[in-house]
Design an enzyme around this catalytic site. Structure first.
Site, PDB file in Angstrom:
ATOM      1  N   ASP A   1       0.860  -1.194   0.000  1.00 36.63           N
ATOM      2  CA  ASP A   1       0.000   0.000   0.000  1.00 36.63           C
ATOM      3  C   ASP A   1       0.891   1.236   0.000  1.00 36.63           C
ATOM      4  O   ASP A   1       1.908   1.266   0.691  1.00 36.63           O
ATOM      5  CB  ASP A   1      -0.905  -0.014   1.251  1.00 36.63           C
ATOM      6  CG  ASP A   1      -2.097   0.922   1.132  1.00 36.63           C
ATOM      7  OD1 ASP A   1      -1.882   2.135   0.922  1.00 36.63           O
ATOM      8  OD2 ASP A   1      -3.247   0.445   1.260  1.00 36.63           O
TER       9      ASP A   1
ATOM     10  N   ASP B   1       3.881   2.066  -4.344  1.00 34.58           N
ATOM     11  CA  ASP B   1       2.781   2.370  -5.252  1.00 34.58           C
ATOM     12  C   ASP B   1       2.670   1.295  -6.325  1.00 34.58           C
ATOM     13  O   ASP B   1       3.689   0.779  -6.786  1.00 34.58           O
ATOM     14  CB  ASP B   1       3.023   3.746  -5.895  1.00 34.58           C
ATOM     15  CG  ASP B   1       1.744   4.285  -6.494  1.00 34.58           C
ATOM     16  OD1 ASP B   1       1.297   3.761  -7.543  1.00 34.58           O
ATOM     17  OD2 ASP B   1       1.165   5.204  -5.903  1.00 34.58           O
TER      18      ASP B   1
ATOM     19  N   ASN C   1      -5.168   5.050 -12.081  1.00 36.90           N
ATOM     20  CA  ASN C   1      -4.989   4.177 -10.911  1.00 36.90           C
ATOM     21  C   ASN C   1      -5.733   2.846 -11.059  1.00 36.90           C
ATOM     22  O   ASN C   1      -5.202   1.799 -10.718  1.00 36.90           O
ATOM     23  CB  ASN C   1      -5.431   4.899  -9.639  1.00 36.90           C
ATOM     24  CG  ASN C   1      -4.745   4.328  -8.401  1.00 36.90           C
ATOM     25  OD1 ASN C   1      -3.711   3.637  -8.508  1.00 36.90           O
ATOM     26  ND2 ASN C   1      -5.299   4.585  -7.237  1.00 36.90           N
TER      27      ASN C   1
ATOM     28  N   TYR D   1     -15.734   5.816 -12.405  1.00 39.59           N
ATOM     29  CA  TYR D   1     -15.352   4.816 -11.395  1.00 39.59           C
ATOM     30  C   TYR D   1     -15.813   3.424 -11.828  1.00 39.59           C
ATOM     31  O   TYR D   1     -15.019   2.491 -11.954  1.00 39.59           O
ATOM     32  CB  TYR D   1     -15.948   5.208 -10.029  1.00 39.59           C
ATOM     33  CG  TYR D   1     -15.844   4.113  -8.988  1.00 39.59           C
ATOM     34  CD1 TYR D   1     -14.612   3.529  -8.688  1.00 39.59           C
ATOM     35  CD2 TYR D   1     -16.983   3.647  -8.308  1.00 39.59           C
ATOM     36  CE1 TYR D   1     -14.518   2.512  -7.741  1.00 39.59           C
ATOM     37  CE2 TYR D   1     -16.898   2.648  -7.368  1.00 39.59           C
ATOM     38  CZ  TYR D   1     -15.657   2.077  -7.084  1.00 39.59           C
ATOM     39  OH  TYR D   1     -15.572   1.070  -6.159  1.00 39.59           O
TER      40      TYR D   1
ATOM     41  N   PHE E   1     -21.845  -3.303  -3.343  1.00 39.55           N
ATOM     42  CA  PHE E   1     -22.144  -1.886  -3.122  1.00 39.55           C
ATOM     43  C   PHE E   1     -21.413  -1.387  -1.882  1.00 39.55           C
ATOM     44  O   PHE E   1     -20.222  -1.158  -1.953  1.00 39.55           O
ATOM     45  CB  PHE E   1     -23.660  -1.652  -3.002  1.00 39.55           C
ATOM     46  CG  PHE E   1     -24.365  -1.687  -4.331  1.00 39.55           C
ATOM     47  CD1 PHE E   1     -24.128  -0.708  -5.283  1.00 39.55           C
ATOM     48  CD2 PHE E   1     -25.265  -2.696  -4.634  1.00 39.55           C
ATOM     49  CE1 PHE E   1     -24.765  -0.718  -6.513  1.00 39.55           C
ATOM     50  CE2 PHE E   1     -25.918  -2.716  -5.862  1.00 39.55           C
ATOM     51  CZ  PHE E   1     -25.668  -1.738  -6.804  1.00 39.55           C
ATOM     52  N   ASN E   2     -22.078  -1.345  -0.730  1.00 38.74           N
ATOM     53  CA  ASN E   2     -21.497  -0.634   0.409  1.00 38.74           C
ATOM     54  C   ASN E   2     -20.972  -1.567   1.486  1.00 38.74           C
ATOM     55  O   ASN E   2     -21.746  -2.241   2.162  1.00 38.74           O
ATOM     56  CB  ASN E   2     -22.562   0.276   1.037  1.00 38.74           C
ATOM     57  CG  ASN E   2     -23.113   1.248   0.014  1.00 38.74           C
ATOM     58  OD1 ASN E   2     -22.392   2.109  -0.495  1.00 38.74           O
ATOM     59  ND2 ASN E   2     -24.377   1.079  -0.335  1.00 38.74           N
TER      60      ASN E   2
ATOM     61  N   HIS F   1     -19.436   7.914   2.859  1.00 38.33           N
ATOM     62  CA  HIS F   1     -20.339   6.789   3.128  1.00 38.33           C
ATOM     63  C   HIS F   1     -21.293   7.100   4.274  1.00 38.33           C
ATOM     64  O   HIS F   1     -20.899   7.694   5.282  1.00 38.33           O
ATOM     65  CB  HIS F   1     -19.521   5.523   3.416  1.00 38.33           C
ATOM     66  CG  HIS F   1     -18.733   5.084   2.208  1.00 38.33           C
ATOM     67  ND1 HIS F   1     -17.529   4.427   2.283  1.00 38.33           N
ATOM     68  CD2 HIS F   1     -19.000   5.238   0.887  1.00 38.33           C
ATOM     69  CE1 HIS F   1     -17.099   4.182   1.058  1.00 38.33           C
ATOM     70  NE2 HIS F   1     -17.962   4.667   0.198  1.00 38.33           N
TER      71      HIS F   1
ATOM     72  N   ILE G   1     -30.257  14.196   3.892  1.00 40.40           N
ATOM     73  CA  ILE G   1     -30.946  13.106   3.189  1.00 40.40           C
ATOM     74  C   ILE G   1     -31.288  13.642   1.798  1.00 40.40           C
ATOM     75  O   ILE G   1     -32.023  14.624   1.675  1.00 40.40           O
ATOM     76  CB  ILE G   1     -32.238  12.699   3.944  1.00 40.40           C
ATOM     77  CG1 ILE G   1     -31.883  12.219   5.360  1.00 40.40           C
ATOM     78  CG2 ILE G   1     -33.016  11.626   3.171  1.00 40.40           C
ATOM     79  CD1 ILE G   1     -33.096  11.981   6.259  1.00 40.40           C
TER      80      ILE G   1
HETATM   81  N1  LIG Z   1     -15.928   0.810   0.424  1.00 42.38           N
HETATM   82  C1  LIG Z   1     -16.900   0.268  -0.288  1.00 42.38           C
HETATM   83  O1  LIG Z   1     -18.062   0.296   0.111  1.00 42.38           O
HETATM   84  C2  LIG Z   1     -16.599  -0.407  -1.605  1.00 42.38           C
HETATM   85  C3  LIG Z   1     -17.663  -0.919  -2.372  1.00 42.38           C
HETATM   86  C4  LIG Z   1     -17.369  -1.598  -3.568  1.00 42.38           C
HETATM   87  C5  LIG Z   1     -16.046  -1.745  -3.974  1.00 42.38           C
HETATM   88  N2  LIG Z   1     -15.047  -1.202  -3.217  1.00 42.38           N
HETATM   89  C6  LIG Z   1     -13.648  -1.376  -3.663  1.00 42.38           C
HETATM   90  O2  LIG Z   1     -12.902  -1.930  -2.605  1.00 42.38           O
HETATM   91  C7  LIG Z   1     -11.567  -1.432  -2.624  1.00 42.38           C
HETATM   92  C8  LIG Z   1     -11.205  -0.881  -1.267  1.00 42.38           C
HETATM   93  O3  LIG Z   1     -12.135   0.115  -0.875  1.00 42.38           O
HETATM   94  P1  LIG Z   1     -11.944   0.883   0.506  1.00 42.38           P
HETATM   95  O4  LIG Z   1     -13.216   1.527   0.858  1.00 42.38           O
HETATM   96  O5  LIG Z   1     -11.277  -0.011   1.480  1.00 42.38           O
HETATM   97  O6  LIG Z   1     -10.940   2.028   0.015  1.00 42.38           O
HETATM   98  P2  LIG Z   1      -9.737   2.712   0.808  1.00 42.38           P
HETATM   99  O7  LIG Z   1      -9.480   4.006   0.113  1.00 42.38           O
HETATM  100  O8  LIG Z   1     -10.006   2.729   2.258  1.00 42.38           O
HETATM  101  O9  LIG Z   1      -8.537   1.718   0.529  1.00 42.38           O
HETATM  102  C9  LIG Z   1      -7.829   1.703  -0.674  1.00 42.38           C
HETATM  103  C10 LIG Z   1      -6.359   1.525  -0.332  1.00 42.38           C
HETATM  104  O10 LIG Z   1      -5.616   1.405  -1.543  1.00 42.38           O
HETATM  105  C11 LIG Z   1      -4.439   2.162  -1.435  1.00 42.38           C
HETATM  106  N3  LIG Z   1      -4.065   2.540  -2.801  1.00 42.38           N
HETATM  107  C12 LIG Z   1      -4.812   3.188  -3.719  1.00 42.38           C
HETATM  108  N4  LIG Z   1      -4.119   3.358  -4.846  1.00 42.38           N
HETATM  109  C13 LIG Z   1      -2.918   2.774  -4.648  1.00 42.38           C
HETATM  110  C14 LIG Z   1      -1.766   2.621  -5.457  1.00 42.38           C
HETATM  111  N5  LIG Z   1      -1.695   3.121  -6.702  1.00 42.38           N
HETATM  112  N6  LIG Z   1      -0.690   1.981  -4.946  1.00 42.38           N
HETATM  113  C15 LIG Z   1      -0.725   1.471  -3.682  1.00 42.38           C
HETATM  114  N7  LIG Z   1      -1.792   1.599  -2.861  1.00 42.38           N
HETATM  115  C16 LIG Z   1      -2.876   2.251  -3.353  1.00 42.38           C
HETATM  116  C17 LIG Z   1      -4.816   3.374  -0.571  1.00 42.38           C
HETATM  117  O11 LIG Z   1      -3.695   3.959   0.065  1.00 42.38           O
HETATM  118  C18 LIG Z   1      -5.768   2.718   0.426  1.00 42.38           C
HETATM  119  O12 LIG Z   1      -5.085   2.238   1.566  1.00 42.38           O
HETATM  120  C19 LIG Z   1     -11.513  -0.417  -3.761  1.00 42.38           C
HETATM  121  O13 LIG Z   1     -10.948  -1.065  -4.878  1.00 42.38           O
HETATM  122  C20 LIG Z   1     -12.957  -0.074  -4.007  1.00 42.38           C
HETATM  123  O14 LIG Z   1     -13.184   0.279  -5.346  1.00 42.38           O
HETATM  124  C21 LIG Z   1     -15.281  -0.547  -2.052  1.00 42.38           C
END
Ligand SMILES: NC(=O)c1ccc[n+]([C@@H]2O[C@H](COP(=O)([O-])OP(=O)(O)OC[C@H]3O[C@@H](n4cnc5c(N)ncnc54)[C@H](O)[C@@H]3O)[C@@H](O)[C@H]2O)c1
Length: 326
Positions: free
Chosen positions: A31, A51, A92, A141, A169-170, A187, A205
């Site tokens: 990360d 990265d 990304n 996205y 979703f969430n 969120h 809301i």
């Molecule tokens: N949170 C949700 O409800 C939800 C729903 C559907 C899908 N998702 C997917 O789940 C995944 C995680 O979501 P989250 O809410 O935990 O997000 P988050 O932002 O909390 O976590 C993402 C992590 O990825 C790291 N990151 C991003 N780009 C990077 C890169 N180029 N190199 C290295 N590290 C990188 C960030 O530092 C972060 O720690 C995402 O791919 C998101 O699209 C999330």
């Protein structure tokens, strides 16, 4: 298995790492910390700060740790931001994702669990949404996540990559140790709980005239522990095949007003709210069906109860009122 988790310092990745370790796997978190938090990485996991665009570091990490599979969580995931800055999302979520696949190919790692999103369905014609329903994203996205799914399909044919793509979703709730801390936070559940503990003002809301039981939008929330277990479970199919699965709450979903009322009950605090106008592009109801993953992998959510979800998030926030800030 020895598993690399990209984005393992983020919200969902932190709990996946914890669940992997609890299930007896080795976990190596990769990360950049650009959004994640060092304190969100389980102390039992190895941590590599880097990265995804750094293919050399990724390749070394995969080789040195003899990684057998990758769970790919590292991405950008803010719908509104993606509309304003699509280039950031293509870079990304697609280009950097390709870098990961390059590093996996040269290191001989051929198993991937990909965190996709139910945003790829756009404005679905029926609810709950099933995997075969048309994928027509309405923002960059969802579009970039779908583009990466397409890459996976062709890489399977050409290079023997095996993947499980999970669409949901969430994510919501928290484990004992790890919770949700985003900046900016978009969120609903963390916003409502921050309003309850006084660190945030009123909750807006967006529309209360939708054709739902109470007029507010209905959405799908899955406990982050159930979600994480699905990612770990999905690793198990990759010796044999690839698959795409939805993950949903399995019921009728929860309305915005229901979430606020539950948060009020759980916290015992007043939650100031204001009814605002509808947001462009919001659907009345969005729910994903989990029938396929239940049937094929035996996935059963154990914490699928709004009260439990909200309580776990509240307990975590009580212990960490400043989130992961020192
Ligand atoms: N949170 C949700 O409800 C939800 C729903 C559907 C899908 N998702 C997917 O789940 C995944 C995680 O979501 P989250 O809410 O935990 O997000 P988050 O932002 O909390 O976590 C993402 C992590 O990825 C790291 N990151 C991003 N780009 C990077 C890169 N180029 N190199 C290295 N590290 C990188 C960030 O530092 C972060 O720690 C995402 O791919 C998101 O699209 C999330």
């Amino acid at each position: 298995m020895k598993v690399l988790i990209t984005g393992g310092a983020g919200y969902i990745g932190s709990v996946i790492t914890e669940e992997l370790l609890n299930a007896g796997h080795d976990a190596i978190v990769f990360d950049s910390l650009y959004k994640g938090h060092r304190a969100a990485v389980d102390a039992r996991a190895k941590f590599v700060e880097g990265d995804l665009m750094n293919v050399a570091l990724l390749t070394n990490t995969l080789r040195e740790n003899e990684i057998e599979a990758v769970i790919h969580m590292g991405a950008d995931s803010l719908v509104g931001e993606s509309v304003e800055h699509p280039a950031k999302y293509y870079q990304n979520n697609v280009v950097n994702g390709l870098k990961l696949l390059d590093a996996m190919r040269v290191s001989g790692v051929s198993k991937l669990v990909f965190s996709s999103t139910a945003a790829i369905y756009g404005e679905p014609e029926r609810q709950p949404i099933e995997e075969d329903d048309p994928a027509k994203p309405t923002n960059p996205y969802g579009e970039t996540k779908l583009a990466f799914e397409h890459v996976l399909r062709w890489y399977e044919d050409a290079y023997g990559l095996r993947y499980a793509s999970l669409r949901y979703f969430n994510a919501a709730g928290a484990s004992e140790q790890f919770g949700e801390w985003h900046d900016p936070e978009t969120h609903l559940i963390p916003l409502v709980l921050q309003a309850a503990n006084g660190t945030r003002g009123e909750v807006q809301i967006f529309g209360d005239d939708y054709p739902t039981s109470d007029g507010s939008c209905v959405r799908d929330y899955i406990h982050v522990i159930d979600l994480s277990r699905a990612h770990v479970l999905a690793l198990g199919i990759l010796d044999e095949r690839s698959a795409i699965y939805n993950l949903g709450c399995g019921g009728d979903g929860y309305s915005v007003k229901q979430v606020i009322a539950t948060a009020h009950e759980v916290t015992g605090r007043e939650i100031p709210t204001r009814i605002g106008p509808r947001r462009a592009g919001d659907q009345a109801v969005l729910i994903a069906s989990s029938e396929k993953i239940k049937h094929e992998l035996g996935w059963q959510p154990e914490l699928q109860d709004l009260r439990l979800i909200v309580k776990s998030a509240w307990d975590w926030l009580q212990k960490h009122p400043r989130g992961y800030r020192a």
